[in-house]
Enzyme design. Structure first.
Site, short mmCIF file in Angstrom:
data_model
loop_
_atom_site.label_atom_id
_atom_site.label_comp_id
_atom_site.label_asym_id
_atom_site.label_seq_id
_atom_site.Cartn_x
_atom_site.Cartn_y
_atom_site.Cartn_z
N ASP A 97 -0.89 6.74 2.51
CA ASP A 97 -2.28 6.67 2.03
C ASP A 97 -2.29 5.99 0.67
OD1 ASP A 97 -4.95 6.91 1.72
OD2 ASP A 97 -5.01 9.10 1.75
N ALA A 98 -2.36 4.67 0.70
CA ALA A 98 -2.37 3.88 -0.54
C ALA A 98 -3.64 3.06 -0.69
CB ALA A 98 -1.16 2.96 -0.58
N LYS A 99 -4.40 2.90 0.40
CA LYS A 99 -5.70 2.21 0.39
C LYS A 99 -5.61 0.86 -0.31
CE LYS A 99 -8.42 6.47 0.69
NZ LYS A 99 -7.34 7.48 0.57
N ARG A 100 -4.61 0.08 0.04
CA ARG A 100 -4.43 -1.22 -0.59
C ARG A 100 -5.43 -2.24 -0.04
NH1 ARG A 100 -2.14 1.37 -4.46
NH2 ARG A 100 0.14 1.47 -4.47
#
Length: 281
Positions: A97-100
């Site tokens: 979960d890094a939402k890049r």
């Protein structure tokens, strides 16, 4: 299930055999304190090791929130690297979960960080933000396909602020969120048993019957447990797509720690409740 299988196939197998549940690994300061741990690198290491040892061979999917590790600098990232490796070695699937989200070579670099097979943080899937335009995600889409990984694209998130972008209506009359779902359906066309390109759709959003959620891909659904949604809500929210829902529970499971047995019991209870709700739909 071979690691060479596409993410969608591995995910379907994992949920069918281990139960339809994703446990978030979110070592924020208040949770560390609730476990009697200090908000420092030692506390982070102890928390993460306990979760991994208790659940890695029990739960289908894990979603570590990168920010809670990054805040400790390089030592925190090292803890995250070890956790990803240990979870995957035990047969768990890891959704980073890094939402890049970026453009061009920068997006390509983000993709290589999490989706290149020999990368230290290689994960089974990655959360990404499409709000520089869906086409900006192409480096991640392409590398995920090459490596057998997956993506979860922010489409209809549960935070109230998300609606001003995701529910905005384009000139063609479709909302932005619906447009993202349409792109993902196209990516997953023909895949069996399920495509590898998923959407993030909040379980707390209520009636979503106006959206075409059946994208032949997974729907990562945060909001179960502490945020107010329950497993029983899933058929009403997701309709015919409910079997492809990956319900994410974080605090609802993690608050049972640090006792390993209590963590396992909490995860098993949520997985059983989700399975019962899906089977009854």
């Amino acid at each position: 299930m071979s690691p060479q299988e596409p993410f969608g196939a591995r995910l379907r197998h994992a949920m069918d055999t281990r139960g339809p549940l994703c446990v978030g690994i979110d070592p924020h300061a208040s949770l560390l304190a609730a476990w009697g741990l200090n908000d420092d690198i030692q506390g982070l290491e102890s928390f993460t090791r306990t979760v991994v040892e208790a659940l890695a061979d029990q739960v289908a999917v894990f979603k570590p929130q990168s920010a809670f590790f990054e805040r400790f600098g390089s030592r925190g990232v090292a803890v995250l690297e070890r956790a990803v490796a240990d979870l995957r070695a035990a047969g768990g699937l890891v959704v980073m979960d890094a939402k890049r989200g970026d453009i061009g070579s920068t997006m390509a670099a983000y993709a290589e960080t999490y989706l290149r097979k020999d990368a230290p943080l290689f994960s089974d899937a990655l959360t990404v933000s499409p709000y520089l335009g869906y086409g900006s995600l192409k480096p991640a889409v392409d590398l995920a396909r090459e490596s057998g990984a997956g993506l979860f694209v922010l489409a209809l998130t549960s935070n109230p602020e998300g609606a001003e972008v995701q529910r905005a209506v384009r000139a063609d009359g479709r909302s932005i969120g619906a447009t993202m779902l349409g792109h993902l359906a196209a990516e997953n066309a023909g895949a069996a048993p399920m495509g590898s390109y998923g959407a993030v759709v909040g379980a707390t959003l209520g009636d979503l019957s106006t959206f075409e959620l059946d994208i032949n891909g997974p729907l990562l659904a945060p909001g179960i447990g502490a945020q107010g949604a329950t497993p029983a809500d899933l058929p009403r929210v997701f309709g015919a797509a409910v079997r492809n829902v990956v319900p994410n529970v974080s605090r609802g499971v993690l608050k049972a720690g640090p006792d390993a047995g209590a963590l396992r019991d909490a995860a098993a209870r949520f997985a059983d409740e989700v399975r019962a709700a899906v089977d009854a739909a």
